[in-house]
Scaffold this active site. Structure first.
Site, PDB file in Angstrom:
ATOM      1  CB  ILE A  86       8.064  24.573 -74.849  1.00  0.00           C
ATOM      2  CG1 ILE A  86       8.214  24.197 -73.515  1.00  0.00           C
ATOM      3  CG2 ILE A  86       7.262  25.912 -75.084  1.00  0.00           C
ATOM      4  CD1 ILE A  86       9.305  25.132 -72.625  1.00  0.00           C
ATOM      5  N   GLY A  87       7.478  23.895 -78.000  1.00  0.00           N
ATOM      6  CA  GLY A  87       7.004  24.280 -79.252  1.00  0.00           C
ATOM      7  C   GLY A  87       5.729  23.432 -79.825  1.00  0.00           C
ATOM      8  CB  THR A 114      11.264  28.140 -85.033  1.00  0.00           C
ATOM      9  OG1 THR A 114      11.524  28.582 -83.814  1.00  0.00           O
ATOM     10  CG2 THR A 114      10.861  29.230 -86.095  1.00  0.00           C
ATOM     11  N   GLY A 115      11.137  25.154 -84.061  1.00  0.00           N
ATOM     12  CA  GLY A 115      11.472  24.089 -83.105  1.00  0.00           C
ATOM     13  C   GLY A 115      10.071  23.378 -82.482  1.00  0.00           C
ATOM     14  CB  SER A 116       6.917  23.524 -83.413  1.00  0.00           C
ATOM     15  OG  SER A 116       7.032  23.627 -84.866  1.00  0.00           O
ATOM     16  CB  THR A 117       9.286  17.795 -84.137  1.00  0.00           C
ATOM     17  OG1 THR A 117      10.567  18.321 -83.437  1.00  0.00           O
ATOM     18  CG2 THR A 117       9.460  18.495 -85.556  1.00  0.00           C
ATOM     19  CE1 TYR A 138      18.542  27.951 -73.035  1.00  0.00           C
ATOM     20  CE2 TYR A 138      18.611  28.457 -70.718  1.00  0.00           C
ATOM     21  CZ  TYR A 138      17.877  28.334 -72.014  1.00  0.00           C
ATOM     22  OH  TYR A 138      16.461  28.017 -71.750  1.00  0.00           O
ATOM     23  CB  SER A 187      14.998  31.023 -70.253  1.00  0.00           C
ATOM     24  OG  SER A 187      15.177  30.251 -69.202  1.00  0.00           O
TER      25      SER A 187
END
Length: 264
Positions: free
Chosen positions: A19-20, A13-16, A154, A141
């Site tokens: 880190i993803g 997920t969130g890989s565009t 966060y 994190s």
């Protein structure tokens, strides 16, 4: 030691970018058929093209969905009903003083950083358990242990990810399905580069030096005294996603450059 994920399917997920994207690249390099995800079709298409250029002949596809919503998570699951590896990487961050952070911002961080992982793990873990093999990985994190005063909201979400991954690992007791959390420290992703862009323009220093200055100022306990690269984080994720990590579950695995000042 050779990591071979041939025949496995992975969703990141969130890989565009960031880190993803580095995780997705590491997975396809190891043979996994990998699904990219971003909020817009344009971002997904560009990431697929970039990944195919980096790793010719790779098996990669994408789903555009905003995973900060229940509808977006449902869209991803409808497009990809099963997976062997789920990397809950999508997340947002940004400094904001506690007393100036409204309820709406807390709720937005919870929706993206926690509920996306809740919803997708709930959707995919039963199938993994039925097949008796699977990997779920949460990108937490070091801020989940070392709560930063400048972005408490966060840090709280990243602590919740640790609790969620540990609890799900216990829920999978007796299966060959593992659930773990990865704890990056300061990492020079596109998002961090953008956050530091103003400092770079003021100083004229290379971005790596600006990032190192940020680390020494804001994370003085760092042992490597610099920001990690996205590939350094991705390398650990790919190992944990592999069959080689079969005895590792319920763990909080740090790739934080030694920021968290503990031997445990």
């Amino acid at each position: 030691m050779k990591i071979d994920l041939t025949g496995k399917t992975a969703i990141v997920t969130g890989s565009t970018n960031g880190i993803g994207f580095a995780i997705a690249r590491g997975l396809v390099e190891s043979g996994a058929s990998t699904v990219l995800n971003g909020r817009t079709q344009d971002a997904v298409d560009k990431a697929i093209a970039r990944l195919q250029a980096d790793v010719p002949g790779t098996q990669v596809r994408g789903v555009a969905a905003d995973l900060g919503t229940a509808e977006g998570c449902a869209r991803l699951v409808a497009a990809e009903p099963t997976t062997d590896i789920l990397v809950n990487n999508v997340g947002i961050f940004g400094p904001q003083d506690f007393f100036e952070t409204p309820d709406e911002e807390w709720e937005r961080f919870f929706a993206v950083n926690i509920m996306s992982g809740v919803r997708l793990s709930r959707a995919y873990l039963p199938g993994m358990a039925k097949r008796n093999w699977g990997r779920v990985i949460f990108l937490s994190s070091e801020s989940g242990l070392n709560i930063p005063a400048e972005m408490i909201h966060y840090g709280v979400t990243k602590t919740a990810d640790l609790a969620l991954s540990r609890g799900l690992a216990k829920r999978m007791t007796g299966t060959n399905v593992t659930v773990n959390a990865i704890l990056p420290g300061p990492t020079l992703s596109e998002g961090v580069r953008e956050m530091l862009r103003g400092d770079q323009e003021k100083t004229g220093k290379p971005m790596e030096e600006v990032a190192a200055d940020f680390v020494t100022t804001h994370r003085p306990s760092s042992i490597i005294r610099r920001a990690a690269t996205v590939d350094e984080v991705a390398n650990l994720v790919v190992y944990v996603a592999s069959p080689l990590s079969s005895a590792t579950t319920g763990a909080a695995l740090r790739v934080d450059g030694g920021v968290v000042d503990t031997i445990a």
